[in-house]
Design an enzyme around this catalytic site. Sequence first.
Site, PDB file in Angstrom:
ATOM      1  N   ASN A  16       0.861  -1.181   0.000  1.00 44.47           N
ATOM      2  CA  ASN A  16       0.000   0.000   0.000  1.00 44.47           C
ATOM      3  C   ASN A  16       0.898   1.231   0.000  1.00 44.47           C
ATOM      4  OD1 ASN A  16      -1.792   2.056   0.497  1.00 44.47           O
ATOM      5  ND2 ASN A  16      -2.403   1.344   2.537  1.00 44.47           N
ATOM      6  N   LYS A  18       0.032   4.222  -0.224  1.00 45.71           N
ATOM      7  CA  LYS A  18      -0.640   5.387   0.375  1.00 45.71           C
ATOM      8  C   LYS A  18      -0.439   6.611  -0.530  1.00 45.71           C
ATOM      9  CE  LYS A  18      -0.148   3.141   4.811  1.00 45.71           C
ATOM     10  NZ  LYS A  18      -0.011   3.242   6.256  1.00 45.71           N
ATOM     11  N   HIS A 107      -9.369   1.013   5.165  1.00 49.72           N
ATOM     12  CA  HIS A 107      -8.084   1.232   5.839  1.00 49.72           C
ATOM     13  C   HIS A 107      -8.311   2.168   7.031  1.00 49.72           C
ATOM     14  CE1 HIS A 107      -4.003   2.445   6.692  1.00 49.72           C
ATOM     15  NE2 HIS A 107      -3.615   1.372   6.023  1.00 49.72           N
ATOM     16  N   GLU A 109      -6.695   4.557   8.098  1.00 52.77           N
ATOM     17  CA  GLU A 109      -6.480   5.977   7.799  1.00 52.77           C
ATOM     18  C   GLU A 109      -7.730   6.591   7.167  1.00 52.77           C
ATOM     19  OE1 GLU A 109      -2.808   5.414   5.681  1.00 52.77           O
ATOM     20  OE2 GLU A 109      -1.834   4.892   7.575  1.00 52.77           O
ATOM     21  N   GLU A 177      -4.811  -4.932  10.734  1.00 55.19           N
ATOM     22  CA  GLU A 177      -3.805  -3.891  10.891  1.00 55.19           C
ATOM     23  C   GLU A 177      -4.063  -3.140  12.192  1.00 55.19           C
ATOM     24  OE1 GLU A 177      -1.977  -2.744   6.846  1.00 55.19           O
ATOM     25  OE2 GLU A 177      -3.723  -1.479   7.155  1.00 55.19           O
ATOM     26  N   GLY A 183       2.947   2.415  10.747  1.00 56.20           N
ATOM     27  CA  GLY A 183       3.883   3.521  10.597  1.00 56.20           C
ATOM     28  C   GLY A 183       4.637   3.879  11.860  1.00 56.20           C
ATOM     29  N   SER A 221       3.868  -1.961  10.191  1.00 56.43           N
ATOM     30  CA  SER A 221       5.325  -1.978  10.402  1.00 56.43           C
ATOM     31  C   SER A 221       5.986  -3.296   9.992  1.00 56.43           C
ATOM     32  CB  SER A 221       5.661  -1.626  11.853  1.00 56.43           C
ATOM     33  OG  SER A 221       5.260  -0.298  12.145  1.00 56.43           O
TER      34      SER A 221
HETATM   35  P1  13P Z   1       3.295   0.514   7.538  1.00 59.88           P
HETATM   36  O1  13P Z   1       3.802  -0.783   6.943  1.00 59.88           O
HETATM   37  O2  13P Z   1       3.972   1.719   6.988  1.00 59.88           O
HETATM   38  O3  13P Z   1       3.246   0.445   9.021  1.00 59.88           O
HETATM   39  O4  13P Z   1       1.764   0.656   7.044  1.00 59.88           O
HETATM   40  C1  13P Z   1       0.920  -0.425   7.170  1.00 59.88           C
HETATM   41  C2  13P Z   1      -0.331  -0.124   6.443  1.00 59.88           C
HETATM   42  O5  13P Z   1      -1.086   0.732   6.855  1.00 59.88           O
HETATM   43  C3  13P Z   1      -0.600  -0.851   5.203  1.00 59.88           C
HETATM   44  O6  13P Z   1      -1.887  -0.643   4.751  1.00 59.88           O
END
Ligand code: 13P
Length: 261
Positions: A16, A18, A107, A109, A177, A183, A221
């Site tokens: 992803n 983002k 997601h 976010e 997740e 992150g 992560s």
């Molecule tokens: P990170 O791998 O940067 O922690 O992000 C995970 C994520 O949100 C994947 O959708």
Amino acid sequence: MATMTPAAPRPLIAGNWKMNGTLQAGLAELGLLSDRIKSTRGLPEVVVCPPATLLHPAVLALAAFGAAQSVGVGGQDCHAEAKGAHTGDISADSLRDIGCAYVIVGHSERRADHGETDAAVEAKARAAHAAGLTAIVCIGETLDQRDGGRTLDVVSRQIAGSVPAGATAANTVVAYEPVWAIGTGRTPTADQVAEVHARLRADLVARFADGAAFRLLYGGSVKASNAAELMAVANVDGALVGGASLKAEDFWPIVEAKISR
Ligand code: 13P
């Protein structure tokens, strides 16, 4: 007499990106990834989800690199409606039209930034299915919820509310997740991942005839140094990778962690 164990689902490693990646640099990374993938056997399924501006270029580039069979492309979100007056949104049909096979929905976010509820995520997953896309449905608890001992209740409620009735192992992937692991460089222990994935598996098996075959991804992560341990956990059928998916040299070791030899 030997007992038959059901075949494990084919693992899936999804990246992803983002809101990251420019045209030239993004396609260059896909070129590097394609080179690795074309010379490797026993691969998991690999999917990249770049920002909307790069979706069609990514589809075309992977075809030109001869890697379209090995690397799928997915959107990061879709609208619940097939078309209409929704400025700035993208329909699942449009994603399918340009050659996407996947779309991430729900997601954390988007749940946080855009107030998406389980019901909204479920509607998006239904739209994805109607368009012929596989939905990667994301769920996961916040740190408060984990500290309050509510993780299993939260993920059970999210999976029940976000995965639609018509879901199958072919059209739906569930990504666990934990919000606090995204992150942050923090990851749950293998035991904590195993506990949540066992609950999610039980929920899927209770609700769907092919619940045992759904892919359950871990995300948060994931990086080269922890991928092997996380990918070896029971009921972990792959990863949804954020930051470490942006560069092929970081993403590749995670793909390798799920190569069957
Ligand atoms: P990170 O791998 O940067 O922690 O992000 C995970 C994520 O949100 C994947 O959708």
